[in-house]
Structures are given as structure tokens and as C-alpha cells.
Enzyme design. Structure first.
Site, PDB file in Angstrom:
ATOM      1  N   ASP A  70       0.821  -1.217   0.000  1.00  0.00           N
ATOM      2  CA  ASP A  70       0.000   0.000   0.000  1.00  0.00           C
ATOM      3  C   ASP A  70       0.851   1.263   0.000  1.00  0.00           C
ATOM      4  OD1 ASP A  70       0.922  -0.498   2.589  1.00  0.00           O
ATOM      5  OD2 ASP A  70      -1.058  -0.862   3.426  1.00  0.00           O
ATOM      6  N   ASP A 139      -7.776  -2.713  14.217  1.00  0.00           N
ATOM      7  CA  ASP A 139      -9.137  -3.038  13.790  1.00  0.00           C
ATOM      8  C   ASP A 139      -9.149  -4.265  12.875  1.00  0.00           C
ATOM      9  OD1 ASP A 139      -7.900  -1.970  11.568  1.00  0.00           O
ATOM     10  OD2 ASP A 139      -9.327  -0.332  11.260  1.00  0.00           O
ATOM     11  N   HIS A 141      -7.239  -4.599  10.153  1.00  0.00           N
ATOM     12  CA  HIS A 141      -6.932  -4.344   8.734  1.00  0.00           C
ATOM     13  C   HIS A 141      -5.646  -5.054   8.319  1.00  0.00           C
ATOM     14  CE1 HIS A 141      -4.731  -0.430  10.014  1.00  0.00           C
ATOM     15  NE2 HIS A 141      -3.805  -1.215   9.546  1.00  0.00           N
ATOM     16  N   GLU A 146      -9.738  -1.930   5.382  1.00  0.00           N
ATOM     17  CA  GLU A 146     -10.369  -1.647   6.669  1.00  0.00           C
ATOM     18  C   GLU A 146     -11.637  -2.493   6.825  1.00  0.00           C
ATOM     19  OE1 GLU A 146      -8.810   0.012   8.804  1.00  0.00           O
ATOM     20  OE2 GLU A 146      -8.030   1.925   8.097  1.00  0.00           O
TER      21      GLU A 146
HETATM   22  C1  F6R Z   1       1.594  -1.459   6.189  1.00  0.00           C
HETATM   23  C2  F6R Z   1       0.237  -1.973   6.276  1.00  0.00           C
HETATM   24  C3  F6R Z   1      -0.537  -1.962   7.545  1.00  0.00           C
HETATM   25  C4  F6R Z   1       0.292  -2.289   8.793  1.00  0.00           C
HETATM   26  C5  F6R Z   1      -0.570  -2.213  10.048  1.00  0.00           C
HETATM   27  C6  F6R Z   1       0.230  -2.454  11.306  1.00  0.00           C
HETATM   28  O1  F6R Z   1       2.097  -1.550   4.878  1.00  0.00           O
HETATM   29  O2  F6R Z   1      -0.283  -2.369   5.280  1.00  0.00           O
HETATM   30  O3  F6R Z   1      -1.588  -2.894   7.430  1.00  0.00           O
HETATM   31  O4  F6R Z   1       0.850  -3.563   8.649  1.00  0.00           O
HETATM   32  O5  F6R Z   1      -1.172  -0.954  10.115  1.00  0.00           O
HETATM   33  O6  F6R Z   1       1.154  -1.415  11.463  1.00  0.00           O
HETATM   34  P1  F6R Z   1       2.298  -1.493  12.583  1.00  0.00           P
HETATM   35  O7  F6R Z   1       3.231  -2.563  12.161  1.00  0.00           O
HETATM   36  O8  F6R Z   1       2.959  -0.132  12.508  1.00  0.00           O
HETATM   37  O9  F6R Z   1       1.621  -1.764  13.874  1.00  0.00           O
END
Ligand code: F6R
Length: 245
Positions: A70, A139, A141, A146
Site C-alpha cells: 500500500d 481493527d 486491517h 479496513e
Molecule cells: C503497512 C500496512 C498496515 C500495517 C498495520 C500495522 O504496509 O499495510 O496494514 O501492517 O497498520 O502497522 P504497525 O506494524 O505499525 O503496527
């Protein structure tokens, strides 16, 4: 029926080392492999280990191709909080990869719809993803898919929830107003098409969502729960993230 293998490591660092072994095994047997990569805090120990393995001559990135999950909409590749910048800074600048073989969604694409289709085509042309790395949001994701009433199939533009922007404001001087409101993300279908998925979760703040995702019902309101249906998904937790199991 849950297919996932769940590995509990002691610390975030040992979780990273464990994930790195899966990457090393792939890279040593398939030099032209396609790695699906993620950003955020979770993969940093893994990327450090991959850099160390590359320096020790155990893994070679020269023929590897990468596709990232992403990118924030509206951020240029030079923006310090863009995911392209993150990848250069945390991995690509430190290993012998050819940056022309690294793909991150273009947050500045003028025609986002057309770009998303091109991104899907690019993944297909590369031969599909061998290992897709994932973190998990509070959440549930994965990528920036989401909670929703359905599982999005392909790469698309998405709105970020308040919870996600709140969690990510730590990268934007603690100011939620600076966190972009939209992103381009691979779809759940894109992730599920990967030949192998490795999800890493560390820290006690992930314990509840890990339990919900892998021991609750498969539900688009908990996007990571779909991974229960992936035939080759390895979930690597540290002890804290495994604390509610
Ligand atoms: C990042 C991504 C997100 C993260 C998620 C957890 O490329 O796609 O889904 O993996 O937000 O983020 P952290 O590792 O910072 O807790």
C-alpha cells in the site's frame, strides 16, 4: 477450518528472525522470487535481519522483485512518511536490490482506477507473489483493507478509519491532521492469491485483534480473519501478541 500455522516467538526481534528464515529459504531456492512487502513498525526487525543476511552473503537480492501492499494517497515518493521512502530507508538502500525491480503503489497517480488495474497486471506479469508479508491493524486491517461489509478483491483506493489514522499519527509529529485520509492498497483477493502469507504481530496492543482474527468467525468486519482460509499462512507472534490466546 483453520489452516494457519501459528508460531510464538519470545520477542519482536525473534519474531523478525523467524520470518527472515522463511524469506531466506525462498530466496535461496527461487532467485527470481516475488516478495510482497509491508511497512509500519512490525516488519522492522525482519528487515534488519534480511539486511544482515545479505551482508553475510546468505541471501542475494539482485534478481528479486518486490511489490508493496500500500501507499498513502497524496504523498510523493520523496515524502519521509511515504511508504516508498520507508522501504528505501529500511530495506532497499541497504541490500543489493535493483530499485527498478521494486514496486510500491503510486500515491500521486492521476487516474487511481487505471493505476490500480495496472498494479494488478504488474503482479500478474511478475508471476504472482511468492510470500506476502503482513502486519495487522488494531481493527484487523491488512494492507489498508479496513473493516467493511465485504472483502475487497483487487487493488483499490480506500478511506482510512479514524482508528488507523490515530495509530499512525505517531509518524506524523503526533498530529492526526497530517495523516492522509486515503490510501491505495492491494485488495484482500490480491493478498489471498499469494502462494504464501506471513503475518507478524507483536506487542500486547495486538493481542485482542490476533485472537479475534484467527480464533473468531471469518468476517469482513475483521479483514485479517479471511487468512484462516489461506492454505499457506504462517502467523508469527511475540509472547505479548499471543497473550490472549
Ligand atoms: C503497512 C500496512 C498496515 C500495517 C498495520 C500495522 O504496509 O499495510 O496494514 O501492517 O497498520 O502497522 P504497525 O506494524 O505499525 O503496527
Amino acid at each position: 477450518m483453520i489452516h494457519n500455522q501459528i508460531i510464538i516467538a519470545k520477542t519482536p526481534e525473534s519474531a523478525g528472525r523467524c520470518a527472515a528464515q522463511h524469506f531466506r529459504a525462498l530466496m535461496q531456492t527461487k532467485p527470481y522470487c516475488v516478495l510482497g512487502l509491508a511497512t509500519g513498525s512490525t516488519p522492522i526487525p525482519l528487515y534488519r535481519e534480511l539486511i544482515a543476511m545479505n551482508q553475510r552473503g546468505e541471501i542475494d537480492f539482485s534478481t528479486v522483485r518486490t511489490v508493496n501492499l500500500d501507499e498513502y494517497k497524496g504523498l510523493s515518493p520523496e515524502h519521509e512518511q511515504s511508504y516508498r521512502y520507508f522501504m528505501n530507508d529500511n530495506l532497499f538502500n541497504h541490500v543489493n536490490i535493483n530499485k527498478a525491480n521494486t514496486f510500491v503503489p503510486n500515491g500521486l497517480a492521476a487516474d487511481v482506477g487505471a493505476f490500480c488495474l495496472e498494479y494488478e497486471k504488474k503482479i500478474e506479469e511478475l508471476g504472482g507473489i511468492d510470500i506476502q508479508l503482513l502486519g495487522i491493524g488494531h481493527d484487523g486491517h491488512i494492507g489498508f483493507n479496513e473493516p467493511d461489509s465485504f472483502f475487497p478483491k483487487i487493488t483499490h483506493e480506500t478511506q482510512l478509519t479514524e482508528m488507523t489514522r490515530e495509530a499512525n499519527k505517531r509518524f506524523f509529529d503526533g498530529d492526526i491532521g497530517k495523516v492522509p485520509t486515503a490510501a491505495i492498497t492491494m485488495g484482500i483477493g490480491t493478498v489471498m492469491a499469494a502462494r504464501k502469507v506471513i503475518l507478524i504481530a507483536t506487542g500486547k496492543d495486538k493481542a485482542e485483534i490476533v485472537k479475534k482474527s484467527f480464533f473468531g468467525p471469518v468476517d469482513p468486519q475483521v479483514p485479517a480473519s479471511i487468512l484462516q482460509l489461506h492454505k499457506n499462512c504462517v502467523v508469527i507472534l511475540d509472547e505479548e501478541a499471543a497473550g490472549a490466546l
